[in-house]
Design a protein around this motif. Sequence first.
Motif, PDB file in Angstrom:
ATOM      1  N   ILE A 141       0.845  -1.018  -0.039  1.00  0.00           N
ATOM      2  CA  ILE A 141      -0.003  -0.150  -0.030  1.00  0.00           C
ATOM      3  C   ILE A 141       0.824   1.403  -0.009  1.00  0.00           C
ATOM      4  N   GLY A 142       1.922   1.275   0.793  1.00  0.00           N
ATOM      5  CA  GLY A 142       2.797   2.443   0.669  1.00  0.00           C
ATOM      6  C   GLY A 142       3.751   2.513  -0.439  1.00  0.00           C
ATOM      7  N   LEU A 143       3.749   1.533  -1.429  1.00  0.00           N
ATOM      8  CA  LEU A 143       4.630   1.437  -2.586  1.00  0.00           C
ATOM      9  C   LEU A 143       3.539   2.084  -3.454  1.00  0.00           C
ATOM     10  N   GLY A 144       2.233   1.832  -3.428  1.00  0.00           N
ATOM     11  CA  GLY A 144       1.172   2.809  -4.229  1.00  0.00           C
ATOM     12  C   GLY A 144       1.176   4.000  -4.017  1.00  0.00           C
ATOM     13  N   ALA A 145       1.479   4.578  -2.743  1.00  0.00           N
ATOM     14  CA  ALA A 145       1.663   6.104  -2.550  1.00  0.00           C
ATOM     15  C   ALA A 145       2.842   6.461  -3.202  1.00  0.00           C
ATOM     16  N   GLY A 146       3.901   5.816  -2.932  1.00  0.00           N
ATOM     17  CA  GLY A 146       5.222   6.314  -3.590  1.00  0.00           C
ATOM     18  C   GLY A 146       4.972   6.346  -5.278  1.00  0.00           C
ATOM     19  N   ILE A 147       4.371   5.385  -5.868  1.00  0.00           N
ATOM     20  CA  ILE A 147       3.835   5.447  -7.326  1.00  0.00           C
ATOM     21  C   ILE A 147       3.148   6.786  -7.512  1.00  0.00           C
ATOM     22  N   GLU A 148       2.329   7.056  -6.678  1.00  0.00           N
ATOM     23  CA  GLU A 148       1.445   8.275  -6.946  1.00  0.00           C
ATOM     24  C   GLU A 148       2.207   9.434  -6.655  1.00  0.00           C
ATOM     25  N   TYR A 149       3.123   9.479  -6.041  1.00  0.00           N
ATOM     26  CA  TYR A 149       4.037  10.421  -5.725  1.00  0.00           C
ATOM     27  C   TYR A 149       4.932  10.803  -7.025  1.00  0.00           C
ATOM     28  N   ILE A 150       5.382   9.714  -7.621  1.00  0.00           N
ATOM     29  CA  ILE A 150       6.081   9.808  -8.887  1.00  0.00           C
ATOM     30  C   ILE A 150       5.285  10.361 -10.101  1.00  0.00           C
ATOM     31  N   ASN A 151       4.036   9.931 -10.011  1.00  0.00           N
ATOM     32  CA  ASN A 151       3.063  10.370 -10.978  1.00  0.00           C
ATOM     33  C   ASN A 151       2.800  11.888 -10.850  1.00  0.00           C
ATOM     34  N   SER A 152       2.739  12.495  -9.608  1.00  0.00           N
ATOM     35  CA  SER A 152       2.504  13.694  -9.521  1.00  0.00           C
ATOM     36  C   SER A 152       3.622  14.731  -9.947  1.00  0.00           C
ATOM     37  N   ILE A 153       4.783  14.259  -9.965  1.00  0.00           N
ATOM     38  CA  ILE A 153       5.819  14.960 -10.648  1.00  0.00           C
ATOM     39  C   ILE A 153       6.115  14.714 -12.112  1.00  0.00           C
TER      40      ILE A 153
END
Length: 412
Positions: free
Chosen positions: A290-302
């Motif tokens: 689940i935390g990895l998903g948040a990391g991917i979403e962060y990458i996507n935001s940039i």
Amino acid sequence: MSTQTLPGFDLAKVRADFPTLHQEVNGKPLVYFDNAATSQKPQLVIDRLDQYYARENSNVHRGVHTLSQQATDAYEHTRSLVQQMINAQHQHEIIYTKGTTEGINLIAFSFGQKYIKEGDEIIISTMEHHSNIVPWQLLCERTGAKLKVVPIFESGELDFEAYKNMLSEKTKLVSMVYISNSLGTINPMPEIIKLAHERDIPVLVDAAQVVPHMAVDVQELDADFMVFSGHKMFGPTGTGILYGKEKWLNDLPPWMGGGDMIKVVRFDHTTYSDLPHKFEAGTPNIAGAIGLGAGIEYINSIGYDAISAWEHELLAYGTEQLGTIPDIRFVGTAKEKASVISFLIGDIHPYDAGTILDQLGIAIRTGHHCTQPLMHHLQIPGTMRASFAFYNTKEEIDRLVEGIHRVKKMFG
């Protein structure tokens, strides 16, 4: 901090998202240049882990109650995010692992059990991480197969002609790193795969150093398998992904047995779950996924375009500034490189330099970087390695250069 020149990329705002960066080490502001080993985590990843354990903690896939459903939805949402990120054709081609190492071992076991026999050959390269060497050595010991190693040039670039000539009817698998963690070399992976596929040889791509820095399209690459780690891409430790083409994953036997990877268990036989659960035995690292998903979403935001562009600037600036230091020797000078600079300074041992830099608050990696065969080939004990992420600054590079001058002065 550095004023960035990329439209839509606010470096100060990005740095504010990473709490670890805002501390002192040995009385000095931290400079973190060990991103190839592991990246720092944005606050939203830390918060997402806290939210799971505080409000959603439950096992996945096994309960009808609300918490189990919430955990399962969040857990599978990350699988969907990974599918989109690497453009896999099917969501069930995404297998959770605890990291790159486990993904390679999984394929070495399952593919090896079904397809590798005495006299077969597996091809890797000189610049591989230990995790893409040892599992194949173990497989060769079990089966009598042979491990073939593609040489590299002094620049750290792959000897492509040697690779081409090494492929034969005996070759059953190519497993190669996309970006070298020690040298920063970006290998010509599309051509590597194309050449292997002309002989119907499957290819495993070690993408551990790729996904934090640039976009990867597995369908465009036509990769058969690809592995990477979550902790290098701003997610939690103990997380990783194995991508495999549906036809291969359906064909391979599971490598671990237990709960969640079965349909029916009887004492005389067991039938296995469909993908992806066939390869995901036992209670997984739910919070980590689940935390990895948040990391991917962060990458996507940039966005990978901004990430790659800024890191390219850092690489160019770092190479230029470090190049002004007398007696520096760059290790890895490929034309196509990621944001990794490995180097030596005269006769100063990397460990000594790294220890002094740490006293100045500067974190670099020293040693063989889990690539001992590569260092043996280069006839050096190891290197100093500065590896950049998009939250690093040019001022931090200036501090590294100043620190190395201090090191040189101390060693006369």
